[in-house]
Design an enzyme around this catalytic site. Structure first.
Site, PDB file in Angstrom:
ATOM      1  N   PRO A   1      92.375 100.576  30.031  1.00 56.35           N
ATOM      2  CA  PRO A   1      91.373 101.587  29.919  1.00 56.35           C
ATOM      3  C   PRO A   1      90.173 101.049  29.203  1.00 56.35           C
ATOM      4  O   PRO A   1      90.286 100.536  28.097  1.00 56.35           O
ATOM      5  CB  PRO A   1      92.032 102.675  29.093  1.00 56.35           C
ATOM      6  CG  PRO A   1      93.456 102.278  28.924  1.00 56.35           C
ATOM      7  CD  PRO A   1      93.503 100.840  29.163  1.00 56.35           C
ATOM      8  N   GLU A   2      89.102 101.165  29.864  1.00 59.88           N
ATOM      9  CA  GLU A   2      87.826 100.881  29.224  1.00 59.88           C
ATOM     10  C   GLU A   2      87.172 102.240  28.980  1.00 59.88           C
ATOM     11  O   GLU A   2      87.821 103.262  29.153  1.00 59.88           O
ATOM     12  CB  GLU A   2      86.980  99.970  30.119  1.00 59.88           C
ATOM     13  CG  GLU A   2      87.700  98.657  30.446  1.00 59.88           C
ATOM     14  CD  GLU A   2      86.879  97.674  31.252  1.00 59.88           C
ATOM     15  OE1 GLU A   2      85.652  97.648  31.093  1.00 59.88           O
ATOM     16  OE2 GLU A   2      87.468  96.923  32.043  1.00 59.88           O
TER      17      GLU A   2
END
Length: 271
Positions: free
Chosen positions: A2-3
Site C-alpha cells: 500500500p502506498e
DNA sequence: ATGGGCACCTGGCTGC
DNA sequence: TGCAGCCAGGTGCCCA
C-alpha cells in the site's frame, strides 16, 4: 502493498463505519507484527469512542477519546470492514470490534504492518515527526522539490521514495510519476532543473490522485475496506511492464535495480 | 548531512 | 514432486 492511494482508499472506506462508534472489543489474534502489539492495548481501547479516522503519509490514525491508534499496512496488509462473526482466515492479526456489530479486521501475511497507541500529539510521535509534507497538500510543488533536492546526489527515484523528502510515494508510483514527467529514474536528484521539478511535482500529484479515484493498485494482496481490489493497475505505464512496448511510443520498457528495488522506465520517453 | 545496506516476514513462482 | 533461489506494494536502524 500500500502506498498513499491504497491507504487513502482504505481510510475513506472505513470512515463511515467507524466514526462515532464505540470500541466493543479489541481482539488480538496474533500480536506478531513489525512491532509486537502491546499486551495492554485491548484493555486501553475497549469502551472508547472512535471520533474519526485520518491518514498521515502511509499511516492510518484512528482518533479515540483518550489518544490515537496508529496503523500501518506494511507491504501486504489490508483492513476490512466485516460482520463481527465472520470466520477468520490465515494471517488475520486483530479485530477492532464496534458496537454496531461490525469489525475492522487486519490481515497481513508478511507482518510488516503495525498497530500502536499514541498518547499526546500524533505529529510529535517519533515515527511521524520527521515526515515530509503531504504531496496532495498545498506547498508540495516544483519549488519545494527543487529546494530539497539541491544537495542530493541520490537518484531522483530514490529521493521520491524517501519519506523525509516526500511521503506516500512508494515503488509503483515513483516509477509512474517519473514516466509521466519524462524523467529518467537514475538521474541524480540535484540535476533536475526547476522546470523538471515542477513537472515532477505535478505528475506525482496527478498519479496519486488518479490512483485514488480508481481505488488504488492491486498487485497481490491489497483489497479495500469493502474487500474490492484497486483498478489502477490497468492504468500503469511502466511498473511491472519490462519487455513490453511503451504505451506512448512502442519502445520496450526497461527494468533496472535501484537501491534493492526494481525500477521501470521507457528509454525513449524519459531523459 | 547523506547514503548504502541490511533486517524484519510469508508466499508464490521459476528452474533444476 | 521437491527444493533452492529469487522476487514482492515498506521503512527503521546501523554504519561509513
Amino acid at each position: 502493498m500500500p502506498e498513499l492511494p491504497e491507504v487513502e482508499t482504505t481510510c475513506r472506506g472505513i470512515a463511515p463505519h467507524v466514526s462515532g462508534r464505540l470500541v466493543a472489543r479489541l481482539a488480538v489474534h496474533n500480536p506478531r507484527l513489525r512491532w509486537p502489539v502491546a499486551a495492554d492495548l485491548p484493555e486501553w481501547a475497549q469502551g472508547q469512542r472512535i471520533l474519526g479516522v485520518g491518514r498521515r503519509a502511509k499511516y492510518l490514525l484512528l482518533t479515540l477519546e483518550r489518544g490515537h491508534l496508529m496503523l500501518h499496512l506494511g507491504m501486504s496488509g489490508s483492513l476490512r470492514v466485516l460482520p463481527v462473526n465472520t470466520a477468520r482466515e490465515t494471517h488475520d492479526h486483530f479485530d477492532l470490534e464496534m458496537d454496531s456489530g461490525w469489525t475492522l479486521r487486519f490481515n497481513d501475511p508478511r507482518r510488516f504492518g503495525s498497530l500502536a497507541r499514541i498518547e499526546g500529539d500524533p505529529a510529535a510521535h517519533p515515527l511521524l515527526r520527521e515526515l515530509a509534507p503531504e504531496p496532495l497538500e498545498p506547498g508540495f510543488d516544483g519549488h519545494y522539490l527543487h529546494r530539497i533536492t539541491r544537495r542530493r546526489r541520490v537518484a531522483i527515484k530514490q529521493a521520491l521514495m524517501n519519506s523525509r523528502l516526500v511521503v506516500g510515494v512508494g515503488n509503483i508510483y515513483a516509477s509512474e510519476a517519473l514516466f509521466r514527467a519524462g524523467i529518467r529514474p537514475g538521474r541524480a536528484a540535484r540535476s533536475l532543473t526547476v522546470q523538471e521539478c515542477a513537472r515532477l511535482a505535478r505528475t506525482v500529484r496527478q498519479v496519486l490522485t488518479t490512483a485514488i479515484r480508481h481505488g488504488g493498485t492491486t498487485l497481490r494482496d491489497y483489497v479495500s475496506a469493502e474487500g474490492k481490489p484497486g483498478y489502477f493497475r490497468q492504468k500503469l505505464y511502466v511498473y511491472e511492464r519490462a519487455g513490453q512496448p511503451c504505451r506512448r511510443c512502442g519502445t520496450l520498457i526497461r527494468q533496472r535495480r535501484q537501491g534493492q528495488r526494481s525500477t521501470y522506465y521507457c528509454p525513449n520517453c524519459q531523459s
